[in-house]
Design a protein around this motif. Sequence first.
Motif, PDB file in Angstrom:
ATOM      1  N   ALA A 339       0.891  -1.168   0.000  1.00  8.36           N
ATOM      2  CA  ALA A 339       0.000   0.000   0.000  1.00  8.36           C
ATOM      3  C   ALA A 339       0.922   1.209   0.000  1.00  8.36           C
ATOM      4  N   THR A 340       0.368   2.378  -0.217  1.00 10.20           N
ATOM      5  CA  THR A 340       1.227   3.550  -0.348  1.00 10.20           C
ATOM      6  C   THR A 340       2.161   3.694   0.846  1.00 10.20           C
ATOM      7  N   ASP A 341       1.587   3.586   2.049  1.00 10.75           N
ATOM      8  CA  ASP A 341       2.461   3.853   3.192  1.00 10.75           C
ATOM      9  C   ASP A 341       3.388   2.691   3.537  1.00 10.75           C
ATOM     10  N   PHE A 343       4.669   0.842   1.315  1.00  7.93           N
ATOM     11  CA  PHE A 343       5.702   0.990   0.287  1.00  7.93           C
ATOM     12  C   PHE A 343       6.763   1.993   0.752  1.00  7.93           C
TER      13      PHE A 343
ATOM     14  N   PRO B 173      -5.029   5.045  -2.512  1.00  3.17           N
ATOM     15  CA  PRO B 173      -3.855   5.182  -1.646  1.00  3.17           C
ATOM     16  C   PRO B 173      -4.191   5.002  -0.165  1.00  3.17           C
ATOM     17  N   SER B 174      -3.217   4.516   0.569  1.00  2.00           N
ATOM     18  CA  SER B 174      -3.349   4.367   2.024  1.00  2.00           C
ATOM     19  C   SER B 174      -2.355   5.287   2.706  1.00  2.00           C
ATOM     20  N   ILE B 175      -2.831   6.068   3.628  1.00  3.92           N
ATOM     21  CA  ILE B 175      -1.939   6.920   4.421  1.00  3.92           C
ATOM     22  C   ILE B 175      -2.306   6.710   5.885  1.00  3.92           C
ATOM     23  N   SER B 176      -1.650   5.738   6.521  1.00  3.58           N
ATOM     24  CA  SER B 176      -2.034   5.474   7.910  1.00  3.58           C
ATOM     25  C   SER B 176      -1.125   6.232   8.863  1.00  3.58           C
ATOM     26  N   PHE B 181       5.157   9.966   6.238  1.00  6.63           N
ATOM     27  CA  PHE B 181       4.793   9.768   4.831  1.00  6.63           C
ATOM     28  C   PHE B 181       5.732  10.543   3.908  1.00  6.63           C
ATOM     29  N   THR B 220       1.828   1.704  -7.045  1.00  6.62           N
ATOM     30  CA  THR B 220       1.983   2.188  -5.678  1.00  6.62           C
ATOM     31  C   THR B 220       3.274   2.991  -5.518  1.00  6.62           C
ATOM     32  N   ASP B 223       2.687   6.390  -6.973  1.00  9.38           N
ATOM     33  CA  ASP B 223       1.824   7.164  -6.064  1.00  9.38           C
ATOM     34  C   ASP B 223       2.618   7.668  -4.861  1.00  9.38           C
ATOM     35  N   ALA B 224       3.425   6.773  -4.307  1.00  2.61           N
ATOM     36  CA  ALA B 224       4.198   7.138  -3.120  1.00  2.61           C
ATOM     37  C   ALA B 224       5.111   8.310  -3.449  1.00  2.61           C
TER      38      ALA B 224
END
Lengths: 448, 403
Positions: A339-341, A343, B173-176, B181, B220, B223-224
């Motif tokens: 997932a983006t984070d 990664f 996208p995931s931003i936890s 980040f 991904t 995107d990152a």
Amino acid sequence: MKATLSDTNLIQHLLRRAGFGYTQDELEFFQNLGYEPSVDYLLNPESKHNESLDEVIKAQNFDFTNIDHLKLWWLMRMAFSKNPLEEKMTLFWHGHFATSNAKVNNAYLMYLQNRTLRQYSLLHFKDLLQAVVYDPAMIEYLDNQYNYKGKPNENFSRELMELFTLGIGNYTETDVKEGARAFTGYHTRNLAFYFDAKAHDFGEKNYLGHKGDFNGNDIVEILANETNCAEYISLKLCRFFVSPSPNMTIVKDVTKAYKNNNGNIKMMLYTLFNHPVFKSGVSYRQLIKSPVDYTVSSIKSLEKKELDSNYPKYLASMGQDLFYPPSVKGWDGGKTWIATDTFIARYNFASHIVQSKMDNMAKNFIASKTLVDKFNLSTSFDLVKYLCLLFIDNDVNETMQNSFYNYLSGTDDKNGDFKLDQLSNLELDAKIRGLTQLILTSPMYNVA
Amino acid sequence: MKITRRNLLKLGLGFSAVYLDPYRLVNSLASPVKSGNNSLVVIQLLGGNDGLNTVIPYANGKYYDLRPRIGIKANEVLKLDSNVGFHPNLSALAKLYDEKKLAIIQGCGYENPNLSHFRSLEIWQTANPDKLLPTGWLGRYIDEVNQSGNPFPGINLDFTLPKSLIANSTIIPSISNFKDFHLDNDAHYPDDNKAHIDAFKNMYQNFESKNNDLSIIKKTGLDALSASFKIPQMASKYNVLAKYPKGEFANKLKFMACLIANSASGKVYNLSLGGFDTHVNQINQQAHLLNELSDSLFAFHKDLEAHSVSDKVITVIFSEFGRRPSQNDGQGTDHGTSQPVMVIGSKVKGGLYGQYPSLTDLDNGNLKHEVDFRCVYASILDKWLNVDSSLILGKNFENIDFV
């Protein structure tokens, strides 16, 4: 995609799946051994001494009541054990019989469970399951501590069938309730299993078509003999070691190995690793590395002899916090790792590890000047090829190669004939670390 | 080329090294998925929240028969009407209820309820109790409306992407962890960072694979690259206009409010609060969680109001199932079925909807559902997200008038 793999690629493939990658010495050792003897070697940890691992661990003076120590301890085992498959199976069972310290809140119980999982990791599934039923951390995690005759607690009984043995759809709600009765009184006391006879329901139960005054042992016996159990465990092993959607022929053959050998895990894995599906190009470099695979394979490839105490934190950011699986279902694996984070966490781990001391990289030769001298790397072509072979079996297309050349030379360098001696030692150091980081963060390095 | 080795501590941790299209993320956040549309926030209560002790049928004596030890006393209940009331720790949400900004749809569930956490959650996330679909209901919504291919049609704030947000056309996208980040590069060689990022970008743009999992890595990675750096900056500049409680859930809601205030509307957001699997000692555990939920959501709503965006956002709160009406011997409850779903927003028509499930006419000890949960989804899709819900849910479901 290659149809048949070279002997070297096959060994590399085996060591990435049955272990966590390899150092150059390990690769050489297993190459000399050959494929099938390597499988046998990996499957028989009991016959090998692990003094070097024991020494490394002894020197650390770990406190097993401290969860941070425990994480580092396990990571060291995975990185430095002579029996990587034993550790990989312990990890598999940790994800299968997922128990989280978030609830257990007792590092020592997690340590005991980890030892139990390792001890039984390659024995018979029934014996492993039996050990799990009596495991204090599991009992605490799934509330069996509160399972009393009269109004049983269904938590453990349900997950036992849904996640540990049969899979959803292969039991009824009545089985859940009846199973819970059989485990009443299976409690813990003073960090150990305790059978509370007063809380146990000795009456007759009706479970999965069987009738009797069953206790926990009887339930384990019934479950381990179910065909659904053989299929469920086999599928899960294939998903872990082969592919998230494995070819059914290998699943069937592993299931057969379970049935024919009374649930012997070693025999299942013997079948799996020697299976044509596993050994073919279809499986080669097609599985997304778990965070543990990503981390430990980097440690090994970079020949690191010491681990930073913050590695477990990187693992957590990548989505695999050891001893803290997200739920009783464990880690889903496969593409859910990416997932983006998570990664970004992989990227930042790579950046961190290339900035650390790389004195041991490539067999005790200091990165930069010594490295290029030793391996006679005079051009950008040589260096790119050397590192791509070291990390990604040279699985790199031409355009990507060109971007590596351009990165090294700072100019358009299509053929890779930029002479490395044009760089100062400092510049060369920056570029070697930078290129290593690029490869560690490449899509190709993220697969095993 | 000059590269100088500097002291790690002297560096601004790579922030100086942003050479990538710095506005790509901001632009995509700022462009709507569907013009003029509204946003949706979904809150998942993981573990199976006990609905009976959330919206409490305090006037029904049977409730106290079923729960002699864990029932909430009638004089402690925050009464919503003459039959039901909130758990005492939901006082902040009770305020929103009084302001008519909170709707409760009682007795939500589905036929042949599944008591597995994972399967039941999947059913709620994919909106299909009968077969396992590859995409989630919000993912299919995005497939339907995100024709322009906006790379940020929604944002997941959980650690892993929930099934609800799995789309065919894109990866949400995931931003936890928004504080971390950003992509770190070699701090010893800051002058090399631009070349490094360029090479990384090149490498990802040129990667090709037939393996679907590997193309996910490619997407991904890109995107990152585009999202990193800007997000922590945005978060640090955000002017928080409400008093959030402490804790990770509240922090993430605060960040979500920041994203909403800085983005175009028409996006979907996901966030979970876990720990509701109260097989034992339910009283304290659930009370603690409900308090966290209530105070955090209240602050979130007030923050959105203060930023004048609350008219464009609704928040829906659900769990994978409710719990067994009858308590067990560990002063907890086992897995159950139907539950109340809550919807919050300035444009929500507050109040109680649906019927409270019967406490006497049970199915194998569990509540029968009164409302198919997909009626809630259909109402949101048809009336809030302005899309034909049958395209997303496969058929028509009755709309409920809460929005």
